[in-house]
Enzyme design. Sequence first.
Site, short mmCIF file in Angstrom:
data_model
loop_
_atom_site.label_atom_id
_atom_site.label_comp_id
_atom_site.label_asym_id
_atom_site.label_seq_id
_atom_site.Cartn_x
_atom_site.Cartn_y
_atom_site.Cartn_z
N TYR A 28 -22.41 -35.66 -2.06
CA TYR A 28 -22.49 -34.13 -1.77
C TYR A 28 -21.43 -33.50 -2.55
CZ TYR A 28 -25.38 -35.41 2.09
OH TYR A 28 -26.28 -35.65 3.00
N ASP A 257 -31.00 -44.81 16.79
CA ASP A 257 -30.48 -44.78 15.32
C ASP A 257 -28.97 -45.25 15.53
OD1 ASP A 257 -29.09 -44.72 12.97
OD2 ASP A 257 -30.17 -42.86 12.37
N LYS A 286 -24.77 -49.73 8.01
CA LYS A 286 -23.35 -49.59 7.88
C LYS A 286 -22.36 -50.86 7.87
CE LYS A 286 -22.91 -44.67 7.57
NZ LYS A 286 -23.85 -43.61 8.15
C1 LIG Z 1 -25.17 -43.12 7.54
C2 LIG Z 1 -26.36 -42.81 8.65
C3 LIG Z 1 -27.54 -43.34 8.15
C4 LIG Z 1 -27.88 -42.97 6.68
O1 LIG Z 1 -27.65 -44.33 6.24
P1 LIG Z 1 -27.44 -44.67 4.51
O2 LIG Z 1 -26.91 -45.92 4.36
O3 LIG Z 1 -26.16 -43.73 3.99
O4 LIG Z 1 -28.77 -44.01 4.10
C5 LIG Z 1 -28.33 -42.90 9.42
N1 LIG Z 1 -28.26 -42.56 10.31
C6 LIG Z 1 -26.89 -42.52 10.98
C7 LIG Z 1 -26.58 -42.39 12.30
C8 LIG Z 1 -25.95 -42.66 10.16
O5 LIG Z 1 -24.77 -42.63 10.56
#
Ligand SMILES: *Cc1c(COP(=O)(O)O)cnc(C)c1O
Length: 442
Positions: A28, A257, A286
């Site tokens: 960004y 997610d 992550k």
């Molecule tokens: C960071 C994140 C993503 C995206 O992951 P990237 O590895 O940056 O593509 C998707 N969902 C959530 C909840 C996140 O925190």
Amino acid sequence: MPSDQESTQASFERDWLRFDREHVWHPYSSMTAPITAYPVRSAQGVRILLENGRELIDGMSSWWSAIHGYNHPVLNAALRHQLDDMAHVMFGGLTHKPAVRLAAHLIDLTPAPLQHVFFADSGSVAVEVAIKMAIQYWYAQGETERSKLLTIRNGYHGDTFAAMSVCDPVGGMHELFSGVLPKHIFTRAPQCRRDEDWSEIEIAELQQFLRSQAHEIAAVILEPIVQGAGGMRFYCPQYLRRVRELCDEHDVLLIADEIATGFGRTGRMFACEHADIAPDILCLGKALTGGYMTLAATLTTSRIAHGISASDPGVFMHGPTFMANPLACAVANANIDLLLQSDWQKHISDIETGLEQGLAPCREFPGVREVRVLGAIGVVELEHPVDMHWMPEQFVQRGVWVRPFRNLVYVMPPYIINADDLARLCAAIVEVVKVAAERLVM
Ligand SMILES: *Cc1c(COP(=O)(O)O)cnc(C)c1O
């Protein structure tokens, strides 16, 4: 006379930061008015060491991921060891122990119905894969109408197109890309904080959408308990329990997610455990590799995996080049072993207490809307957006690494942070937020 190579090297040493500013995109970022990017020489434990010798206490875990801190001997060794065998082989038609061991680990750790693992190369791709799984499942059932997603406002699911299309429509990039983004269904974000606040009104709109549109909805997608980059909001487990019940009632899939919340961050191994529910599809990323490599995973149930496989085209239509990269899988395995061997629940609950106490003074300052803490996540929500040309520098001067966004100053430190470092991190936030409040008043 220096050789050409030496002079190139010398000029690189002199100019690399200018080259960075002028030629390299950061997340960004602007190519014409970039905010400062601090040059890092190395990182160790909870310390980030800058090129100028300054040490910063890390409050970010490099965006939720470096849960055991940096340069960890066990994780380093796992990578070196794997490197001697192979860095990578394609996953099409070949397989290897690091991936299979990791899949077994994940199936073991996550809610019981999740039995099948797809390895992706980033969180956003894991979300793309989850959405594709849901749609392909319904397609396989002959329900080709089911292409919509139902989600809650203030969400964040990544930056690729399908992921973007379910990010918060106001805070996200919907306006900019409105011509190309598929239109999904958004419902109000939950307002409840604790189970005692629960009222069915919270869920009424979502319920209404499911009642009237289930035949075209493939899945509900949400971040369980903690909405991350869409506003750092926490909501009550009862909401999640009711979403699960309503999805069952209307036969709509639930995608959780947990890319940010997974691996202990909220005080439970996965945030779904706060509500004692299992999603149909789960996204992880992550912290999966302890912040070492990019790797993500999408898990699903046998119902969906077998459903997809049982009818035309008979295969799941996805397969990235670097799928299940052995180095990433090896370090993920070591990361999970480390976590399980540690007393992580105690560490997180100590961090929770430390953040509660350390950030509490912010509640008194003008311009602070709310201070909230859950697990190893601390958030100071301000009334106004942060000045990103000013505030990060304030933190660096005070020897901490905190990267705010919008009106949110937040931290999620590595689980290994000790009480002193945590207290210093919080004290720096209190000071900077106080100065920011005074700047506004003046
Ligand atoms: C960071 C994140 C993503 C995206 O992951 P990237 O590895 O940056 O593509 C998707 N969902 C959530 C909840 C996140 O925190």
